[in-house]
Design a protein around this motif. Structure first.
Motif, PDB file in Angstrom:
ATOM      1  N   ALA A 143       0.819  -1.214   0.000  1.00  0.00           N
ATOM      2  CA  ALA A 143       0.000   0.000   0.000  1.00  0.00           C
ATOM      3  C   ALA A 143       0.853   1.264   0.000  1.00  0.00           C
ATOM      4  O   ALA A 143       0.541   2.242  -0.697  1.00  0.00           O
ATOM      5  CB  ALA A 143      -0.932  -0.003   1.211  1.00  0.00           C
ATOM      6  N   GLU A 144       1.942   1.249   0.763  1.00  0.00           N
ATOM      7  CA  GLU A 144       2.796   2.443   0.841  1.00  0.00           C
ATOM      8  C   GLU A 144       3.437   2.740  -0.518  1.00  0.00           C
ATOM      9  O   GLU A 144       3.513   3.893  -0.950  1.00  0.00           O
ATOM     10  CB  GLU A 144       3.879   2.251   1.890  1.00  0.00           C
ATOM     11  CG  GLU A 144       4.767   3.480   2.066  1.00  0.00           C
ATOM     12  CD  GLU A 144       5.820   3.276   3.148  1.00  0.00           C
ATOM     13  OE1 GLU A 144       6.603   4.215   3.379  1.00  0.00           O
ATOM     14  OE2 GLU A 144       5.855   2.185   3.748  1.00  0.00           O
ATOM     15  N   ARG A 145       3.877   1.690  -1.196  1.00  0.00           N
ATOM     16  CA  ARG A 145       4.489   1.885  -2.513  1.00  0.00           C
ATOM     17  C   ARG A 145       3.473   2.397  -3.514  1.00  0.00           C
ATOM     18  O   ARG A 145       3.780   3.268  -4.341  1.00  0.00           O
ATOM     19  CB  ARG A 145       5.106   0.590  -3.008  1.00  0.00           C
ATOM     20  CG  ARG A 145       5.785   0.725  -4.372  1.00  0.00           C
ATOM     21  CD  ARG A 145       6.406  -0.565  -4.841  1.00  0.00           C
ATOM     22  NE  ARG A 145       7.043  -0.392  -6.150  1.00  0.00           N
ATOM     23  CZ  ARG A 145       7.625  -1.378  -6.826  1.00  0.00           C
ATOM     24  NH1 ARG A 145       7.646  -2.612  -6.313  1.00  0.00           N
ATOM     25  NH2 ARG A 145       8.169  -1.136  -7.994  1.00  0.00           N
ATOM     26  N   ILE A 146       2.264   1.857  -3.467  1.00  0.00           N
ATOM     27  CA  ILE A 146       1.212   2.321  -4.365  1.00  0.00           C
ATOM     28  C   ILE A 146       0.951   3.810  -4.154  1.00  0.00           C
ATOM     29  O   ILE A 146       0.894   4.598  -5.109  1.00  0.00           O
ATOM     30  CB  ILE A 146      -0.083   1.524  -4.143  1.00  0.00           C
ATOM     31  CG1 ILE A 146       0.109   0.063  -4.555  1.00  0.00           C
ATOM     32  CG2 ILE A 146      -1.244   2.153  -4.918  1.00  0.00           C
ATOM     33  CD1 ILE A 146      -1.049  -0.836  -4.179  1.00  0.00           C
ATOM     34  N   ALA A 147       0.814   4.203  -2.881  1.00  0.00           N
ATOM     35  CA  ALA A 147       0.512   5.604  -2.568  1.00  0.00           C
ATOM     36  C   ALA A 147       1.626   6.534  -3.042  1.00  0.00           C
ATOM     37  O   ALA A 147       1.360   7.590  -3.638  1.00  0.00           O
ATOM     38  CB  ALA A 147       0.286   5.763  -1.074  1.00  0.00           C
ATOM     39  N   MET A 148       2.872   6.153  -2.794  1.00  0.00           N
ATOM     40  CA  MET A 148       4.001   6.995  -3.183  1.00  0.00           C
ATOM     41  C   MET A 148       4.125   7.104  -4.700  1.00  0.00           C
ATOM     42  O   MET A 148       4.384   8.185  -5.244  1.00  0.00           O
ATOM     43  CB  MET A 148       5.297   6.427  -2.585  1.00  0.00           C
ATOM     44  CG  MET A 148       5.401   6.558  -1.074  1.00  0.00           C
ATOM     45  SD  MET A 148       6.947   5.869  -0.440  1.00  0.00           S
ATOM     46  CE  MET A 148       8.148   6.953  -1.219  1.00  0.00           C
ATOM     47  N   THR A 149       3.920   5.988  -5.381  1.00  0.00           N
ATOM     48  CA  THR A 149       4.048   5.991  -6.838  1.00  0.00           C
ATOM     49  C   THR A 149       2.951   6.814  -7.493  1.00  0.00           C
ATOM     50  O   THR A 149       3.218   7.612  -8.410  1.00  0.00           O
ATOM     51  CB  THR A 149       4.021   4.552  -7.384  1.00  0.00           C
ATOM     52  OG1 THR A 149       5.097   3.805  -6.803  1.00  0.00           O
ATOM     53  CG2 THR A 149       4.174   4.545  -8.898  1.00  0.00           C
ATOM     54  N   MET A 150       1.719   6.643  -7.043  1.00  0.00           N
ATOM     55  CA  MET A 150       0.615   7.387  -7.640  1.00  0.00           C
ATOM     56  C   MET A 150       0.740   8.880  -7.352  1.00  0.00           C
ATOM     57  O   MET A 150       0.412   9.711  -8.213  1.00  0.00           O
ATOM     58  CB  MET A 150      -0.722   6.853  -7.123  1.00  0.00           C
ATOM     59  CG  MET A 150      -0.967   5.374  -7.443  1.00  0.00           C
ATOM     60  SD  MET A 150      -0.687   4.895  -9.184  1.00  0.00           S
ATOM     61  CE  MET A 150      -2.014   5.755 -10.002  1.00  0.00           C
ATOM     62  N   ARG A 151       1.239   9.214  -6.176  1.00  0.00           N
ATOM     63  CA  ARG A 151       1.449  10.633  -5.866  1.00  0.00           C
ATOM     64  C   ARG A 151       2.528  11.226  -6.775  1.00  0.00           C
ATOM     65  O   ARG A 151       2.376  12.337  -7.303  1.00  0.00           O
ATOM     66  CB  ARG A 151       1.843  10.803  -4.400  1.00  0.00           C
ATOM     67  CG  ARG A 151       2.027  12.267  -3.992  1.00  0.00           C
ATOM     68  CD  ARG A 151       2.153  12.446  -2.488  1.00  0.00           C
ATOM     69  NE  ARG A 151       3.335  11.775  -1.963  1.00  0.00           N
ATOM     70  CZ  ARG A 151       3.305  10.688  -1.205  1.00  0.00           C
ATOM     71  NH1 ARG A 151       2.140  10.113  -0.897  1.00  0.00           N
ATOM     72  NH2 ARG A 151       4.423  10.148  -0.751  1.00  0.00           N
ATOM     73  N   LEU A 152       3.610  10.479  -6.972  1.00  0.00           N
ATOM     74  CA  LEU A 152       4.677  10.960  -7.846  1.00  0.00           C
ATOM     75  C   LEU A 152       4.184  11.079  -9.290  1.00  0.00           C
ATOM     76  O   LEU A 152       4.526  12.043  -9.997  1.00  0.00           O
ATOM     77  CB  LEU A 152       5.874  10.013  -7.776  1.00  0.00           C
ATOM     78  CG  LEU A 152       7.105  10.429  -8.593  1.00  0.00           C
ATOM     79  CD1 LEU A 152       7.639  11.777  -8.122  1.00  0.00           C
ATOM     80  CD2 LEU A 152       8.195   9.366  -8.519  1.00  0.00           C
ATOM     81  N   LEU A 153       3.385  10.119  -9.728  1.00  0.00           N
ATOM     82  CA  LEU A 153       2.814  10.189 -11.070  1.00  0.00           C
ATOM     83  C   LEU A 153       1.987  11.461 -11.250  1.00  0.00           C
ATOM     84  O   LEU A 153       2.113  12.157 -12.262  1.00  0.00           O
ATOM     85  CB  LEU A 153       1.948   8.960 -11.335  1.00  0.00           C
ATOM     86  CG  LEU A 153       2.650   7.721 -11.879  1.00  0.00           C
ATOM     87  CD1 LEU A 153       1.746   6.502 -11.763  1.00  0.00           C
ATOM     88  CD2 LEU A 153       3.052   7.942 -13.342  1.00  0.00           C
ATOM     89  N   ASP A 154       1.155  11.762 -10.271  1.00  0.00           N
ATOM     90  CA  ASP A 154       0.325  12.965 -10.360  1.00  0.00           C
ATOM     91  C   ASP A 154       1.179  14.227 -10.372  1.00  0.00           C
ATOM     92  O   ASP A 154       0.918  15.165 -11.149  1.00  0.00           O
ATOM     93  CB  ASP A 154      -0.661  13.013  -9.195  1.00  0.00           C
ATOM     94  CG  ASP A 154      -1.759  11.960  -9.301  1.00  0.00           C
ATOM     95  OD1 ASP A 154      -1.960  11.431 -10.425  1.00  0.00           O
ATOM     96  OD2 ASP A 154      -2.400  11.666  -8.284  1.00  0.00           O
ATOM     97  N   GLU A 155       2.206  14.243  -9.540  1.00  0.00           N
ATOM     98  CA  GLU A 155       3.084  15.419  -9.477  1.00  0.00           C
ATOM     99  C   GLU A 155       3.835  15.627 -10.787  1.00  0.00           C
ATOM    100  O   GLU A 155       3.915  16.746 -11.308  1.00  0.00           O
ATOM    101  CB  GLU A 155       4.089  15.264  -8.325  1.00  0.00           C
ATOM    102  CG  GLU A 155       3.477  15.339  -6.949  1.00  0.00           C
ATOM    103  CD  GLU A 155       4.486  14.978  -5.863  1.00  0.00           C
ATOM    104  OE1 GLU A 155       5.622  14.577  -6.225  1.00  0.00           O
ATOM    105  OE2 GLU A 155       4.136  15.093  -4.673  1.00  0.00           O
ATOM    106  N   ARG A 156       4.376  14.531 -11.334  1.00  0.00           N
ATOM    107  CA  ARG A 156       5.141  14.645 -12.575  1.00  0.00           C
ATOM    108  C   ARG A 156       4.233  14.978 -13.757  1.00  0.00           C
ATOM    109  O   ARG A 156       4.634  15.702 -14.663  1.00  0.00           O
ATOM    110  CB  ARG A 156       5.897  13.345 -12.845  1.00  0.00           C
ATOM    111  CG  ARG A 156       7.002  13.019 -11.842  1.00  0.00           C
ATOM    112  CD  ARG A 156       8.061  14.106 -11.764  1.00  0.00           C
ATOM    113  NE  ARG A 156       7.746  15.123 -10.752  1.00  0.00           N
ATOM    114  CZ  ARG A 156       8.329  16.298 -10.657  1.00  0.00           C
ATOM    115  NH1 ARG A 156       9.239  16.671 -11.533  1.00  0.00           N
ATOM    116  NH2 ARG A 156       7.993  17.143  -9.702  1.00  0.00           N
ATOM    117  N   GLN A 157       3.021  14.427 -13.753  1.00  0.00           N
ATOM    118  CA  GLN A 157       2.076  14.747 -14.824  1.00  0.00           C
ATOM    119  C   GLN A 157       1.739  16.231 -14.806  1.00  0.00           C
ATOM    120  O   GLN A 157       1.699  16.879 -15.872  1.00  0.00           O
ATOM    121  CB  GLN A 157       0.795  13.931 -14.656  1.00  0.00           C
ATOM    122  CG  GLN A 157      -0.222  14.118 -15.778  1.00  0.00           C
ATOM    123  CD  GLN A 157       0.190  13.436 -17.067  1.00  0.00           C
ATOM    124  OE1 GLN A 157       0.281  12.225 -17.119  1.00  0.00           O
ATOM    125  NE2 GLN A 157       0.426  14.223 -18.121  1.00  0.00           N
TER     126      GLN A 157
END
Length: 349
Positions: A249-263
């Motif tokens: 869950a922690e990896r999912i949250a961090m990755t999706m947050r980074l995806l949104d930020e980079r997008q």
């Protein structure tokens, strides 16, 4: 914007393009039919007569569907910039055919020895994208007179039967661009098939033909990188979603947050780029474009490419083992993006 049908055709051929290292003949025919190598030619020569901002969107869209196809669209249309440098008769003869497309090099690595009514030319030029199917090849040479080298540079137009293509393009990205070395040995080139890259010889040109060449090239290649960056983010989102059942869950949250930020950061850069191009184009039409504005446009282009590639690097590390497989779409677009971004017009001093 590309039509939905054309986008599907390009994207569906993408895997075969990568595996074969060349554009399939049917896709090449689509490019001819859509006049994708004639974006900057007037309608009287079978062109689409696009402005630079309009063409930048085409370069971006085609690159989003397939990096090699987008790069070749950009390079092929870039060859239209020599239109005014040729004699009117040669321009009409060489650009009018449906399958007209230039490959070539700006490096003056050939010798043109003066003969009666022309030149005897030999040389070797690297990175000639589209060489395998080009209807003509242009390359710069140094002029020799009476056995002595001069300080004069002359561009020569070669026909395919005068050119040997050395298939040495082995980069890790943009594998199907055919960016090979070309060799010319002792070829005679008539005077009217040579030109100066700084001298105008006809009035067939459009407004784009007088836009400064360096910034024209930077805008064009930045658009390619934006298309690739957009596709990378698309594929990264897909891969992250597919991987959710296997991630903590922690990896999912961090990755999706980074995806949104980079997008978000990527979208901002893309908007700024297109606004900068539109501004300079309007200034160009008013004959108000100065060196400061051009320098700022160059800076925007390089910053945009930096952002696109940085976004890809930051996200790639989060995408797991699937991302390192060369058959993975996210892997291919990552390699294509970094290859396109290495062009000399896009790298900082």
């Amino acid at each position: 914007m590309l039509s939905e049908d054309l986008s599907k055709i390009i994207r569906s051929a993408s895997f075969d393009i990568e595996q074969s290292g060349t554009l399939p003949e049917d896709l090449l025919q689509v490019a001819y039919e859509e006049k994708l190598f004639k974006l900057f030619l007037p309608e009287e020569l079978g062109g689409r007569a696009l402005t630079l901002p309009e063409a930048a969107l085409v370069f971006e869209d085609t690159s989003r569907e397939d990096g090699s196809f987008g790069w070749l669209t950009t390079i092929g249309s870039g060859g239209n910039l020599f239109l005014e440098n040729m004699t009117a008769s040669q321009a009409q003869e060489l650009y009018s055919p449906v399958n007209s497309v230039i490959a070539g090099s700006g490096y003056a690595t050939g010798e043109a020895h003066v003969e009666q009514d022309g030149y005897r030319v030999s040389g070797k030029w690297r990175y000639c994208s589209g060489a395998p199917y080009a209807s003509m090849v242009t390359a710069n040479t140094i002029v020799w007179r009476d056995g002595r080298e001069t300080d004069e540079m002359r561009a020569c137009i070669f026909m395919p039967d005068q050119v040997e293509v050395i298939k040495d393009w082995n980069a890790f990205g943009l594998k199907a661009t055919g960016s090979h070395t070309i060799v010319v040995n002792d070829a005679f080139v008539p005077m009217d098939k040579t030109f100066s890259v700084v001298k105008k010889q006809n009035s067939l040109g459009l407004a784009v033909h007088s836009f400064p060449f360096v910034q024209f090239s930077q805008v064009s290649f930045t658009a390619v990188c934006l298309g690739l960056g957009s596709r990378f983010l698309e594929e990264a989102h897909k891969l992250a979603e597919q991987s959710k059942p296997h991630w903590e869950a922690e990896r999912i949250a961090m990755t999706m947050r980074l995806l949104d930020e980079r997008q978000h950061r990527f979208n901002e850069a893309a908007q700024l780029f297109h606004a900068a191009v539109e501004r300079r184009w309007e200034m160009h039409l008013r004959d108000a474009l100065n060196d400061q504005e051009l320098d700022q446009l160059s800076a925007v282009c390089m910053e945009t490419v930096d952002i696109a590639t940085d976004c890809a690097v930051q996200l790639f590390r989060r995408l797991g083992m699937q991302a390192v497989l060369e058959t993975s779409p996210v892997n291919r677009v990552f390699r294509d993006l970094w290859t396109a971004g290495q062009h000399g017009f896009l790298t900082r001093p």
